[in-house]
Motif scaffolding. Structure first.
Motif, PDB file in Angstrom:
ATOM      1  N   ALA A 110     -24.759   6.392 -31.173  1.00 57.52           N
ATOM      2  CA  ALA A 110     -26.030   6.991 -31.583  1.00 57.52           C
ATOM      3  C   ALA A 110     -27.078   6.778 -30.501  1.00 57.52           C
ATOM      4  N   TYR A 111     -27.168   5.529 -30.012  1.00 54.83           N
ATOM      5  CA  TYR A 111     -28.161   5.287 -28.964  1.00 54.83           C
ATOM      6  C   TYR A 111     -27.815   6.043 -27.703  1.00 54.83           C
ATOM      7  N   SER A 112     -26.528   6.152 -27.447  1.00 56.18           N
ATOM      8  CA  SER A 112     -26.167   6.909 -26.248  1.00 56.18           C
ATOM      9  C   SER A 112     -26.569   8.363 -26.429  1.00 56.18           C
ATOM     10  N   THR A 113     -26.425   8.871 -27.652  1.00 59.98           N
ATOM     11  CA  THR A 113     -26.850  10.245 -27.902  1.00 59.98           C
ATOM     12  C   THR A 113     -28.342  10.381 -27.626  1.00 59.98           C
ATOM     13  N   ILE A 114     -29.109   9.400 -28.150  1.00 60.00           N
ATOM     14  CA  ILE A 114     -30.553   9.443 -27.920  1.00 60.00           C
ATOM     15  C   ILE A 114     -30.835   9.535 -26.427  1.00 60.00           C
ATOM     16  N   SER A 115     -30.140   8.689 -25.688  1.00 55.78           N
ATOM     17  CA  SER A 115     -30.425   8.644 -24.264  1.00 55.78           C
ATOM     18  C   SER A 115     -30.012   9.949 -23.573  1.00 55.78           C
ATOM     19  N   GLN A 116     -28.880  10.488 -23.974  1.00 60.62           N
ATOM     20  CA  GLN A 116     -28.446  11.742 -23.359  1.00 60.62           C
ATOM     21  C   GLN A 116     -29.381  12.898 -23.701  1.00 60.62           C
ATOM     22  N   ILE A 147     -11.014   7.027 -22.727  1.00 59.91           N
ATOM     23  CA  ILE A 147     -11.236   6.963 -21.277  1.00 59.91           C
ATOM     24  C   ILE A 147     -11.904   8.251 -20.805  1.00 59.91           C
ATOM     25  N   ILE A 148     -11.345   9.360 -21.227  1.00 66.04           N
ATOM     26  CA  ILE A 148     -11.901  10.644 -20.791  1.00 66.04           C
ATOM     27  C   ILE A 148     -13.356  10.763 -21.209  1.00 66.04           C
ATOM     28  N   GLY A 149     -13.581  10.464 -22.488  1.00 67.60           N
ATOM     29  CA  GLY A 149     -14.932  10.628 -23.007  1.00 67.60           C
ATOM     30  C   GLY A 149     -15.924   9.717 -22.331  1.00 67.60           C
ATOM     31  N   SER A 150     -15.565   8.455 -22.220  1.00 69.03           N
ATOM     32  CA  SER A 150     -16.574   7.519 -21.735  1.00 69.03           C
ATOM     33  C   SER A 150     -16.778   7.673 -20.234  1.00 69.03           C
ATOM     34  N   PHE A 151     -15.753   8.028 -19.529  1.00 73.27           N
ATOM     35  CA  PHE A 151     -15.962   8.260 -18.102  1.00 73.27           C
ATOM     36  C   PHE A 151     -16.833   9.484 -17.884  1.00 73.27           C
ATOM     37  N   ALA A 152     -16.588  10.475 -18.699  1.00 75.43           N
ATOM     38  CA  ALA A 152     -17.444  11.659 -18.587  1.00 75.43           C
ATOM     39  C   ALA A 152     -18.891  11.282 -18.850  1.00 75.43           C
ATOM     40  N   MET A 153     -19.072  10.450 -19.874  1.00 69.71           N
ATOM     41  CA  MET A 153     -20.423  10.054 -20.235  1.00 69.71           C
ATOM     42  C   MET A 153     -21.050   9.228 -19.118  1.00 69.71           C
ATOM     43  N   ALA A 154     -20.263   8.392 -18.519  1.00 71.08           N
ATOM     44  CA  ALA A 154     -20.784   7.553 -17.448  1.00 71.08           C
ATOM     45  C   ALA A 154     -21.020   8.352 -16.177  1.00 71.08           C
ATOM     46  N   GLY A 155     -20.546   9.589 -16.147  1.00 69.92           N
ATOM     47  CA  GLY A 155     -20.778  10.445 -14.994  1.00 69.92           C
ATOM     48  C   GLY A 155     -19.788  10.220 -13.880  1.00 69.92           C
ATOM     49  N   LEU A 156     -18.524   9.964 -14.245  1.00 73.05           N
ATOM     50  CA  LEU A 156     -17.515   9.719 -13.225  1.00 73.05           C
ATOM     51  C   LEU A 156     -16.615  10.933 -13.101  1.00 73.05           C
ATOM     52  N   PRO A 157     -16.141  11.202 -11.931  1.00 67.46           N
ATOM     53  CA  PRO A 157     -15.170  12.266 -11.775  1.00 67.46           C
ATOM     54  C   PRO A 157     -13.807  11.783 -12.257  1.00 67.46           C
ATOM     55  N   PRO A 158     -12.925  12.574 -12.620  1.00 68.65           N
ATOM     56  CA  PRO A 158     -12.958  14.036 -12.595  1.00 68.65           C
ATOM     57  C   PRO A 158     -13.312  14.634 -13.962  1.00 68.65           C
ATOM     58  N   PHE A 159     -14.434  14.297 -14.455  1.00 65.15           N
ATOM     59  CA  PHE A 159     -14.836  14.817 -15.765  1.00 65.15           C
ATOM     60  C   PHE A 159     -16.155  15.551 -15.652  1.00 65.15           C
ATOM     61  N   ASN A 160     -16.417  16.403 -16.626  1.00 67.43           N
ATOM     62  CA  ASN A 160     -17.568  17.289 -16.496  1.00 67.43           C
ATOM     63  C   ASN A 160     -18.902  16.544 -16.425  1.00 67.43           C
ATOM     64  N   PHE A 181     -27.331   1.561 -17.056  1.00 67.70           N
ATOM     65  CA  PHE A 181     -27.083   1.102 -18.426  1.00 67.70           C
ATOM     66  C   PHE A 181     -26.073   1.996 -19.127  1.00 67.70           C
ATOM     67  N   THR A 182     -26.171   3.296 -18.830  1.00 69.87           N
ATOM     68  CA  THR A 182     -25.209   4.218 -19.412  1.00 69.87           C
ATOM     69  C   THR A 182     -23.793   3.812 -19.016  1.00 69.87           C
ATOM     70  N   PHE A 183     -23.655   3.518 -17.780  1.00 77.53           N
ATOM     71  CA  PHE A 183     -22.347   3.089 -17.299  1.00 77.53           C
ATOM     72  C   PHE A 183     -21.876   1.847 -18.047  1.00 77.53           C
TER      73      PHE A 183
END
Lengths: 94, 799, 496, 141, 112, 117
Positions: B304-310, B391-404, B444-446
């Motif tokens: 939820a907090y991550s959603t807020i931040s995003q 892994i896919i989701g959280s890496f994407a959220m953290a802004g790591l490749p190879p995810f959108n 912090f997101t990471f």
């Protein structure tokens, strides 16, 4: 002249009403007050009559009789109340 | 009704059938299967629109609803709406599919669940596809209401109710503010249609209500999108079933605020206030959300907090991009418009990865019985598919490749970096704040992404703390997150397909200045060379990893902030205080004591009438037309005053009533003196009967008691009563002196010819104003019936 | 001349009197009162079509030319309220069948109900200031009787307060009429309007106008609402619902009438005062609504909030605002009846009005629960239910008149209203179910139908606001253009 | 204390009541041209009845006048209203009254007006209500 | 005379108000009755006093006093009578049931 | 001076005398010591006064306007009939509600009877 006499008698009547009012306020007992009320009613009746003469109109003559009737009813009602605490009686339930 | 209209209506209509479907088919068939058809159908039919929209066309239809008021059910679809529509129906389909496995058909009241869900879906489609601001507001509030119902789906739980109430209060508050803003806009432009408003941007900008309207509308957007400080409702909304959290509280409803801001950018964009409010609030929210997410122990709260931040991130981008409108079409605009593109892009990406994450968390919750990261751990081997998905989701959220997420995060950095170089809106002073804060938040997101991943799946498996033995979820439950996760990867590899078909049209919708050029020419690619953005990402990974490893060492910092000063505590405190204050305040004046009420009434009377007389010079005094006073008349008046004064001073009730009787008799004497024989007669009889009634009731009423009234009371009473007397007299004198017209009554003097009566009063009573008399005896009859029932009918008890 | 205009007054009157005479058969009483109210309803609908086609309908009672006799005037505003009143009264009456109890029924409940309607309808239709007083009295005295009917402790206690306050207001009304008569020498509203327009509204006239405002405020619960929460929580549900729906509306109607037809010359004074009072009413009402945990009290304070909102429409005094007020007035009549009936049903089921003592009713009574939910949303003006369009228009009107504070208060209080009714919903219907069906104090048998009708009305009015827009805008036009009313009453060449 | 007898009062009442009643009728009928009318006439009749109740007790009077006064009141109101409704049939406004002069054999030129009918209604209503009220209260113990 | 009457009305209003503000029910009722007299007199005064004979055409006066206020007062008197009667009975029933005539004790917050 | 005028004067004089009686009875009401004695003033002299006034009025209207008012005559009769009764009931009520006699009173015949009851 006639007018003056009538006016002064009217004033005299009002004065006696005021005097009677003293009895209403002062009492001391309830019957006193009721009696005074009755007297006021009677005086009022006379006052209306004089006023009718003064105005030369017969418009108020009904009022005279009505005051008579009502002050009687009122007095009886008060007397009943003072005497028995109830105004209208019911037959005692045997 | 066009197809677009129908699409919005379909979920509502289908919702009507859900209870019946539930009733007839449960437990044979899960109700979800029926519902599943709806979003799927809508999604497919929306796909059909993509080519049309990509060509730069729009769809517009109008069905009259309240045409006389200019409120019509107008639908409109452009790139922006389409993206949202696809998200709503697409994720909706997946969520329904997921819920079929998540929600037990034996234990849950599925009819409620799916009705709410469909209501929400329809409302959300309405929000994004309507062109009329009031209709938009209608759907907007419906999303709040359905969210309220969904959060409180398990209404037996206190926390559910609490969360539902909170979300409702905050979002509806915002909705009302937004409504006020809409109304202001409609006043300026004299239309409720967004299209027509867009044509009058100059008028709006020049109007004095521009700023209030803007701020009010933003209030609506911020509350819905859980922007700081209205974000507090979102974590509590996690009491809803997980499919709902995935759908409403991460992918769609909270994005309605984003939609609103984007939608209104053509009107308000290009102004310093708009730019600053949105981008700074977005930035603050970004920071606030990411910092808070790290300390959460509940997986859903973390999300939820991550959603807020995003959401803050997207909001910030929209704010920054709005600067493009300041410059007008040109190169500079293109530079800043990239931020808008990033916003839309991240919006889609966020929906994909956050949706899948929520679903995975739901799976974990479902299979282990807890979402507490302190109890979880070591699930890697037990739930391998879930692990992969996470892994896919959280890496994407953290802004790591190879995810959108990587792509949009990079674009975000580009955006803030560009903004920091702006020379408008005093950005030259504060510009550097943006990249700095953005970077800190990303760290912090990471960290929280790593927490999400490793605390759950790595570490030691503690079966003793779990309610159930953990194992992998059934396939049906996994389908939806798998689909979303694959999207996450697909978008990374083919971002420009998305860009061409969806992002560019949406950009044009937000920034109409690019309409002619068909969008901006930004190719999204994973590799830009060794630029600042990449170094920022590398820095994040480095510092983030470091901080995650030493999390235990520094997480004590959170303890320094007292729980008493959080926003949540503030909300609770405010609600409680509001209720307590209201109660105290209301009890203060609603004493239940009739004397107080009468005092209020008379005080208001004195103040208002006295004030009016004084302020507007109402007092007049003119005795020239007065009738002369005779001695006996004076005598009667004196008698009346004496009799009246006797009443309050009387020691005994009988004295008082006799005095009132005397007063009545003297009044009738006055009536005689003033030539009103009928009145005198009536007054006499009525007075006597009243006195008789008094006597009759006296038998039951108590004797006067010596009143123990405080001096304060008596004084107030005295002041009030004198005030009333004075006011009444003054107005009477003034009215008597301002007789402006001849009374109409000379007409009645023809009563003999008109009504055949020589007694004018009687003629008026029975003929000219016969209805008064008719109703008057009617009143009398009602009163006597009332007396009768009062005495005869005596019910015990309360009701 | 159109005798139809008088029918809404005399149908219930005659029927009520017949029921007084034939007191014994309760079935007869029920059916007859139903028929009477339905007849009034159809009359008002017929009048509506007449007015639409031929303009305002007037009736000079006794055939006396306008300022001399008493005029009955049916303009669109009045008739709209009349129709709504009949509908709501019908629903409350049907609700009463199942809930009021045999004793009350045999002690003139139905006649009194009809008499109340007589008074209300009379107040709507009359075109004479003194006749308005008389109609008020008809309404009030029947409300006294209805309020005290049954003679329970709480009823008597609250009746006394209610009666006293209304006696005071009646005196003030007469006072105001007397002053007005001294200055203008006439009683007919249209004639008053002509005469005041001729000489202008000076300070004294404004003062008298304010006196009228105070009088009607007492009836409408505009700021002077202290009597309301107590007296509306005393009587049985059906009666309380009728009171909540109709009594204050009559006062509001009178304020609208007086301040659009007669005292409209100094809006910066009188209407501003109305606005300030309206704002205060909303704020205080909202405070009251969120303060308590007693269903009846919460609902009663909600009545007050509604008054404030409607009055702010008048305060703004623009076409939009007046239209909005009329919309909201109609909505308010329906929704207040509905929410009171629903609240009463909850009390009926649980035997308590304290929210802390009830919980989880939705499990056993889902229909009541969802009806309450929708009604609560409608009450708060959540779209697309009936309160919405009125609220939007009122808010817009206040903004147009630059009374931003007033519009703002209106919106904010509707949030508090929502909070207060959701408190009832969340505590009463949600939560753990405490009472099983056989432990309940009463049943909902026979009560659902009337509530369903009202609910359907509020939903239909929300979606179909366009359907009545023609009528509403006509009503608003009638209010904003006094000359229409004057012409209808006095003819084309009004006498001086 | 023994219950006192009321011989004097009873005797006077028996004389007074007819006078009052006669006077009441006079008031009632003269109302159109002189002070008086339905309301006052009715109240005066009611006061005569009240005097009866005062002097005697309720049951005695009730035994002689066996009317439900609530119904009297209702009929009175109905009469008044229906007089008004009557004008519907003559295509006149509600409550339109008409009057005309007739030459009746004994009374000579007499005015007959529908307003009298209205007044009768008023009087009945007033009698009914006042007696109902007084009786209801005094019957309560 | 109008001026004198205005003052009389004011004084009656004052006394009536004072009584209404009292605690005891009976005083309140008496107060309303006094105010009712004041109101009726005010209507009469506002109609203008003594500008002609009684409003009876049979008496062959040249001018008549304003009859309309008299008719209004008559209606008002009757209505007031009805209300007073009801109020009286209401209050004594309330007194019997609640057990007090002190309005200060009839607040009704405690026992609910 | 013709007959009608002289009768008019007589009427007026009657009225005046009546008022004087009424005034005297009012003084009596104030001055007399207890309710029983005051009832003399209230009933006897006041009634006489009123009768005078009414009779004067009757005469006056008869002579000047040619109206012989039955109402007035009835009024005279009625007052004549009821005034004593009213006085009687009041005094009885007073006695039965134990209103004290004035100190100057010398005899109380009823006391014995009442005590026997």
């Amino acid at each position: 002249m006639v007018e003056l006499v009538l006016m002064s008698s009217l004033f005299l009547l009002i004065l006696s009403i005021l005097l009677t009012l003293y009895r209403v306020i002062k009492g001391p007992s309830m019957p006193d007050r009721v009696q005074a009320l009755d007297a006021i009613g009677i005086n009022l009746l006379a006052g209306v009559a004089i006023f009718a003469v003064l105005l030369r109109t017969s418009a108020f003559l009904e009022i005279i009789l009505l005051i008579g009737i009502l002050s009687f009813i009122g007095t009886v009602a008060f007397a009943r109340f003072i005497e028995r605490g109830v105004v209208i009686e019911r037959k005692p339930v045997d | 009704m066009s197809w677009l209209h129908t699409m919005i209506v379909i979920p509502f209509i289908f919702a009507l059938f859900v209870p019946f479907l539930y009733k007839f088919f449960t437990p044979r068939i899960h109700t979800g299967w029926f519902v599943f058809i709806v979003p799927l159908l809508l999604f497919l039919s929306l796909l059909k629109y993509i080519p049309t929209i990509a060509e730069g066309k729009t769809v517009y239809h109008s069905v009259p609803w309240m045409p006389s008021l200019g409120i019509n059910y107008t639908t409109y679809m452009d790139g922006l709406g389409l993206i949202f529509g696809l998200l709503i129906t697409g994720i909706g389909t997946l969520v329904v599919l997921y819920s079929i496995y998540y929600m037990s058909k034996h234990r849950e009241s599925l009819h409620n669940f799916y009705v709410y869900l469909l209501l929400f879906m329809g409302a959300m489609l309405g929000v994004v596809f309507t062109d009329n601001v009031l209709v938009l507001y209608v759907f907007w509030e419906m999303t709040s209401i359905s969210s309220f119902l969904l959060i409180a789906y398990w209404y037996q739980r206190k926390k559910s109710r609490y969360g539902a109430q909170k979300s409702m209060l905050i979002t509806i508050f915002g909705g009302l503010a937004m409504l006020a803003g809409f109304i202001m806009l409609s006043m300026i432009t004299e239309t409720y249609n967004l299209r027509e408003m867009f044509n009058q941007v100059d008028v709006i900008t020049a109007h004095s209500l521009f700023l209030p309207a803007m701020l009010l509308i933003l209030l609506g957007a911020f509350t819905k999108s859980a922007q700081f400080p209205f974000s507090i409702w979102l974590p509590d909304a996690m009491e809803a079933p997980t499919p709902i959290s995935a759908y409403l509280h991460s992918a769609t409803m909270v994005k309605a605020g984003i939609y609103l801001v984007a939608r209104f950018t053509p009107i308000f964009g290009g102004n310093a206030e708009w730019f600053w409010v949105i981008s700074s609030i977005g930035l603050i929210t970004l920071l606030y959300g990411s910092i808070n997410a790290v300390k959460q122990t509940d997986l859903k709260a973390l999300l939820a907090y991550s959603t807020i931040s995003q959401l803050g991130l997207i909001m910030c981008l929209l704010g920054l991009g709005s600067a493009a409108l300041y410059f007008g079409y040109g190169d500079e605009a293109t530079v800043y418009a990239a931020a808008i593109l990033a916003a839309i892009f991240h919006l889609i990406n966020h929906s994909t990865f956050k949706g899948s994450l929520f679903m995975v968390v739901g799976i974990i919750d479902h299979e282990t019985g807890t979402r507490d990261i302190r109890k979880l751990g070591g699930l890697m081997g037990l739930m391998p598919i879930s692990f992969t998905l996470t892994i896919i989701g959280s890496f994407a959220m953290a802004g790591l490749p190879p995810f959108n997420g990587f792509l949009s995060k990079e674009m975000f950095f580009t955006g803030v970096l560009n903004a920091s170089q702006m020379n408008i809106f005093s950005m030259d002073t504060f510009g550097l704040l943006f990249p700095t804060i953005a970077w800190i938040s990303s760290v912090f997101t990471f960290i929280y992404c790593m927490i999400l991943l490793f605390k759950t799946f790595a570490g030691r498996y503690q079966p003793s703390k779990l309610e159930k033995a953990a194992h992998e979820a059934p396939l049906g439950m996994l389908i939806s997150p798998i689909l979303l996760a694959s999207l996450v990867i697909l978008i990374f590899f083919f971002p420009n397909v998305l860009s061409h078909y969806l992002l560019q049209p949406a950009l044009i919708a937000i920034l109409p200045i690019f309409a002619e050029s068909g969008g901006i020419d930004v190719k999204i690619s994973a590799w830009h060379g060794w630029n600042t953005e990449l170094f920022m990402t590398l820095g994040i990974v480095g510092l983030g990893t470091f901080m995650y490893i030493y999390l235990k060492k520094w997480s004590g910092v959170y303890g320094l902030f007292s729980q008493r000063w959080t926003l949540n505590a503030g909300y609770d405190f405010a609600i409680e205080r509001m209720e307590r204050f209201s109660e105290g305040f209301t009890n203060q004046y609603m004493t239940g004591f009739i004397r107080d009420y009468v005092v209020y009434i008379f005080a208001v009377l004195i103040v208002m009438l006295g004030g009016s007389l004084w302020l507007f010079d109402g007092i007049a005094m003119d005795v020239s037309n007065d009738a002369p006073i005779s001695l006996y008349e004076g005598g009667v008046v004196v008698g009346m005053i004496i009799a009246a004064i006797t009443v309050p001073l009387a020691k005994s009730r009988l004295t008082a009533i006799i005095a009132v009787g005397v007063l009545g008799y003297l009044v009738s004497m006055l009536f005689v003196i003033f030539r009103a024989p009928d009145l005198a007669l009536t007054q006499l009889v009525v007075e006597t009967v009243t006195v008789a009634l008094f006597l009759l009731c006296f038998y039951h009423l108590p004797e006067f008691r010596k009143a123990t009234v405080p001096m304060r009371f008596k004084l107030t009473n005295l002041i009030i009563s004198i005030g009333v007397g004075v006011i009444v007299t003054i107005i009477a004198l003034s009215a008597n002196s301002t007789r402006l017209f001849e009374p109409i009554s000379s007409y009645f003097e023809n009563s003999y010819d008109l009504a055949g009566a020589k007694n004018i009063v009687n003629a008026i009573l029975v003929d000219f104003r016969g209805i008064d008399t008719m109703l008057e005896i009617f009143v009398l009859t009602i009163a006597s019936l009332g007396v009768y029932t009062l005495i005869k009918l005596r019910l015990a008890g309360r009701d | 001349m159109n005798n139809i205009v008088i029918l809404p007054i005399i149908i219930p009157l005659i029927m009520g009197m017949i029921l007084v005479i034939f007191r014994k058969s309760i079935q007869f009483q029920r059916w007859m009162s139903l028929i009477a109210i339905a007849a009034v309803g159809s009359t008002s609908i017929y009048l509506m079509t007449q007015i639409k086609g031929h303009g305002m309908q007037t009736l000079q009672l006794g055939g006396w030319q306008a300022p001399f006799g008493v005029s009955m005037v049916a303009d669109m505003f009045a008739v709209l309220l009349l129709a709504t009143t009949s509908f709501v009264a019908l629903c409350c009456l049907i609700y009463a069948f199942g809930s009021i109890g045999r004793e009350r029924e045999s002690y003139y409940f139905y006649p009194m109900f009809l008499f109340l309607l007589t008074g209300i309808n009379g107040s709507f239709l009359t075109g004479d200031i003194f006749n308005l007083f008389v109609c008020f009295e008809v309404m009030l005295i029947s409300s006294y009787v209805l309020l005290s009917l049954g003679g329970t402790k709480i009823q008597l206690r609250e009746s006394i307060k209610y009666v006293l306050v209304n006696i005071i207001s009646s005196f003030l009304f007469l006072l105001a009429v007397a002053y007005l008569y001294a200055m203008t020498g006439t009683l007919n509203l249209a004639h008053l309007s002509v005469r005041i327009a001729e000489v202008g509204q000076d300070g004294l006239m404004t003062t008298v106008a304010i006196l009228f405002l105070i009088v009607f405020s007492l009836k409408a619960a505009l700021f002077l609402f202290f009597w309301l929460p107590g007296s509306y929580s005393a009587p049985p549900t059906a009666v309380a619902a009728v009171f909540a729906a109709l009594l204050t509306k009559v006062g509001m109607y009178a304020i609208f009438r007086m301040f659009t037809l007669v005292f409209y010359h100094e809006p910066q004074v009188t209407h501003l005062i109305i606005g300030i009072l309206g704002g205060l009413t909303m704020v205080l009402g909202a405070f009251g609504a969120i303060a308590y945990w007693d269903i009846k009290k919460i609902l009663a304070y909600n009545v007050i909030v509604g008054v404030g909102l409607i009055m702010s429409g008048l305060a703004a005094f623009t076409s939009t605002a007046i239209t909005g007020s009329i919309y909201y007035l109609i909505h308010d009549i329906i929704i207040k009846a509905l929410i009171f009936l629903l609240g009463g049903t909850m009390i009926h089921l649980t035997g308590t009005s304290n929210l802390k003592d009830m919980s989880g009713l939705i499990r056993t009574h889902p229909y009541v629960g969802w009806m309450f939910f929708i009604a609560a949303l409608s009450l708060a003006g959540i779209p697309p239910l009936s309160g919405f369009i009125g609220k939007v228009l009122i808010t817009k009107g206040t903004f147009e008149a630059s009374y931003f504070w007033l519009g703002g208060i209106g919106l904010l209080t509707s949030l508090l209203v929502l909070y207060s009714v959701m408190k009832i919903f969340m505590n009463g219907f949600w939560g753990e179910t405490l009472l099983s069906e056989d432990m309940e104090k009463g049943t909902t048998k026979g009560l659902m139908f009337p509530m369903g009708c009202l609910l359907a009305a509020t939903v239909a009015l929300g979606f179909g606001a366009e359907g009545i827009h023609e009528y509403v805008s006509m009503a608003a036009e009638g209010l904003l253009r006094p000359e229409l009313y004057i012409e209808a009453v006095l003819g084309r060449n009004p006498m001086p | 204390m023994k219950k006192p007898n009321d011989i004097i009062l009873h005797a006077v009442t028996k004389v007074a009541v007819p006078i009052i009643l006669a006077f009441s009728f006079h008031l009632f009928f003269s109302g159109h041209h002189n002070p008086g009318g339905g309301f006052i006439g009715g109240l005066a009749i009611a006061s005569a009845l009240t005097l009866l109740f005062l002097a005697f007790d309720i049951e005695t009077v009730r035994a002689n006048i066996g009317v439900d006064f609530k119904v009297v009141a209702a009929i009175g109101v109905l009469l008044a209203v229906l007089t008004g409704v009557g004008s519907f049939f003559f295509d006149a406004s509600f409550l339109s009254h008409t009057f005309d002069y007739f030459n009746l054999p004994i009374f000579g030129k007499t005015e007959l007006a529908t307003a009298v009918l209205f007044d009768v209604g008023v009087a009945l209503a007033v009698i009914g209500t006042s007696v109902t009220t007084i009786l209801s209260i005094s019957e309560d113990r | 005379m109008e001026t004198l009457m205005s003052f009389l009305v004011g004084i009656l209003f004052m006394i009536g108000t004072y009584l209404i503000l009292a605690k005891g029910l009976l005083r309140i009722i008496l107060g309303t009755s006094i105010i009712s007299h004041a109101v009726h007199l005010l209507i009469l005064t506002m109609g203008g006093l003594k500008t002609g004979g009684p409003p009876l055409l049979g008496l062959k006066n040249t001018s008549y006093t304003d009859a309309l206020p008299q008719a209004l007062i008559l209606t008002a008197i009757v209505i007031n009578f009805a209300v007073t009667a009801l109020f009286l009975v209401l209050s004594y029933r309330a007194y019997k049931l609640v057990g007090t005539d002190d309005m200060g004790q009839m607040r009704g917050n405690a026992d609910e | 001076m013709n007959v009608s005028l002289s009768i008019e004067v007589i009427a007026v004089i009657l009225i005046f005398i009546g008022t004087v009686f009424a005034f005297l009875s009012a003084i009596g009401l104030i001055r007399l010591p207890d309710v029983y004695t005051r009832s003399h003033a209230a009933s006897k002299s006041a009634t006489l006064g009123v009768l005078c006034v009414l009779f004067g009025t009757l005469l006056y209207f008869w002579i000047t306007q040619g109206v012989f008012s039955v109402r007035l005559l009835l009024g005279i009769f009625f007052v004549f009939l009821t005034a004593p009764v009213a006085a009687h009931v009041i005094c009885r009520a007073a006695y039965r509600s134990n209103v004290e006699l004035a100190e100057e009173s010398v005899q109380d015949d009823l006391k014995k009877v009442m005590q026997e009851e």
